[in-house]
Motif scaffolding. Structure first.
Motif, short mmCIF file in Angstrom:
data_model
loop_
_atom_site.label_atom_id
_atom_site.label_comp_id
_atom_site.label_asym_id
_atom_site.label_seq_id
_atom_site.Cartn_x
_atom_site.Cartn_y
_atom_site.Cartn_z
N GLN A 72 -5.91 10.07 1.07
CA GLN A 72 -6.17 8.98 2.02
C GLN A 72 -6.65 7.74 1.28
N THR A 73 -7.54 7.93 0.32
CA THR A 73 -8.05 6.79 -0.45
C THR A 73 -6.91 6.10 -1.20
N GLY A 74 -6.10 6.89 -1.87
CA GLY A 74 -4.98 6.32 -2.64
C GLY A 74 -3.97 5.63 -1.75
N THR A 75 -3.69 6.23 -0.60
CA THR A 75 -2.75 5.63 0.35
C THR A 75 -3.28 4.30 0.86
N GLY A 76 -4.56 4.28 1.21
CA GLY A 76 -5.17 3.04 1.70
C GLY A 76 -5.14 1.94 0.65
N ARG A 77 -5.42 2.32 -0.58
CA ARG A 77 -5.40 1.31 -1.66
C ARG A 77 -4.00 0.80 -1.93
N ALA A 78 -3.02 1.69 -1.90
CA ALA A 78 -1.63 1.28 -2.14
C ALA A 78 -1.16 0.33 -1.03
N LYS A 79 -1.45 0.69 0.21
CA LYS A 79 -1.04 -0.17 1.31
C LYS A 79 -1.80 -1.49 1.30
N ASP A 127 3.12 6.40 3.61
CA ASP A 127 2.52 7.34 4.55
C ASP A 127 3.24 8.69 4.53
N LYS A 128 4.55 8.64 4.50
CA LYS A 128 5.34 9.87 4.50
C LYS A 128 5.08 10.67 3.22
N ALA A 129 5.06 9.99 2.09
CA ALA A 129 4.78 10.68 0.82
C ALA A 129 3.38 11.29 0.84
N ALA A 130 2.43 10.58 1.42
CA ALA A 130 1.06 11.10 1.49
C ALA A 130 1.01 12.36 2.34
N ARG A 131 1.73 12.35 3.47
CA ARG A 131 1.77 13.55 4.32
C ARG A 131 2.38 14.74 3.59
N LYS A 152 11.41 -4.87 4.98
CA LYS A 152 11.56 -3.85 3.93
C LYS A 152 10.20 -3.42 3.40
N VAL A 153 9.26 -4.34 3.38
CA VAL A 153 7.90 -4.00 2.95
C VAL A 153 7.27 -3.04 3.96
N ASP A 154 7.55 -3.24 5.24
CA ASP A 154 7.06 -2.31 6.27
C ASP A 154 7.63 -0.91 6.04
N LYS A 155 8.91 -0.84 5.67
CA LYS A 155 9.51 0.46 5.36
C LYS A 155 8.83 1.09 4.15
N LEU A 156 8.46 0.28 3.20
CA LEU A 156 7.75 0.79 2.02
C LEU A 156 6.42 1.41 2.44
N GLN A 157 5.71 0.74 3.33
CA GLN A 157 4.43 1.28 3.79
C GLN A 157 4.61 2.57 4.57
N HIS A 158 5.68 2.67 5.35
CA HIS A 158 5.96 3.93 6.04
C HIS A 158 6.29 5.02 5.03
N ALA A 174 -2.85 -3.02 -1.40
CA ALA A 174 -2.27 -3.82 -2.47
C ALA A 174 -0.97 -4.47 -2.01
N VAL A 175 -0.16 -3.73 -1.27
CA VAL A 175 1.08 -4.29 -0.75
C VAL A 175 0.77 -5.43 0.22
N ASP A 176 -0.22 -5.23 1.10
CA ASP A 176 -0.60 -6.28 2.03
C ASP A 176 -1.09 -7.54 1.32
N ARG A 177 -1.91 -7.35 0.29
CA ARG A 177 -2.41 -8.51 -0.45
C ARG A 177 -1.29 -9.23 -1.18
N PHE A 178 -0.27 -8.49 -1.58
CA PHE A 178 0.85 -9.09 -2.28
C PHE A 178 1.70 -9.91 -1.33
N VAL A 179 1.93 -9.37 -0.13
CA VAL A 179 2.77 -10.05 0.85
C VAL A 179 2.03 -11.20 1.52
N HIS A 180 0.72 -11.00 1.76
CA HIS A 180 -0.09 -12.01 2.46
C HIS A 180 -1.30 -12.37 1.61
N PRO A 181 -1.12 -13.07 0.51
CA PRO A 181 -2.25 -13.34 -0.40
C PRO A 181 -3.34 -14.21 0.22
N ASP A 182 -3.00 -15.06 1.18
CA ASP A 182 -3.99 -15.94 1.79
C ASP A 182 -4.72 -15.28 2.95
N ALA A 183 -4.20 -14.19 3.47
CA ALA A 183 -4.80 -13.53 4.63
C ALA A 183 -6.14 -12.89 4.29
#
Length: 98
Positions: free
Chosen positions: A56-63, A37-41, A28-34, A65-74
């Motif tokens: 692009q900057t805002g999209t990259g930062r949002a994605k 992207d769709k909203a940005a387009r 579901k997080v992957d769907k959020l990231q898609h 943040a989601v990645d850091r939330f899902v994978h905090p140790d990565a």
């Protein structure tokens, strides 16, 4: 301990639980990231590319943040406190006598 430190300490268990739930529902997080992207387009099309770099900057930062939330140790995080970027770096120990 300051007010912000107390708030962070009290919110840490909730953040950890939410992160754990996000990891369980990574599809579901992957769907959020898609969706991001769709909203940005769509916004980029509506503004005729005038703000593409900011979008692009805002999209990259949002994605990110989601990645850091899902994978905090990565990202090399330990789950511990994040240093305050407004605090100047000071050397340890007593001041020099120069």
């Amino acid at each position: 301990m300051g007010l912000l430190d107390n708030l962070k300490a009290k919110l840490a268990p909730a953040k950890d639980k939410a992160s754990h739930l996000a990891q369980q529902h990574e599809d579901k997080v992957d769907k959020l990231q898609h969706g991001i992207d769709k909203a940005a387009r769509v916004v980029d099309e509506k503004t005729k590319g005038k703000y593409s770099d900011k979008i692009q900057t805002g999209t990259g930062r949002a994605k990110g943040a989601v990645d850091r939330f899902v994978h905090p140790d990565a990202m090399g995080g330990t789950g511990g406190p994040v240093p305050d970027p407004t605090t100047p770096n000071r050397p340890e120990g007593p001041p020099s006598a120069s």
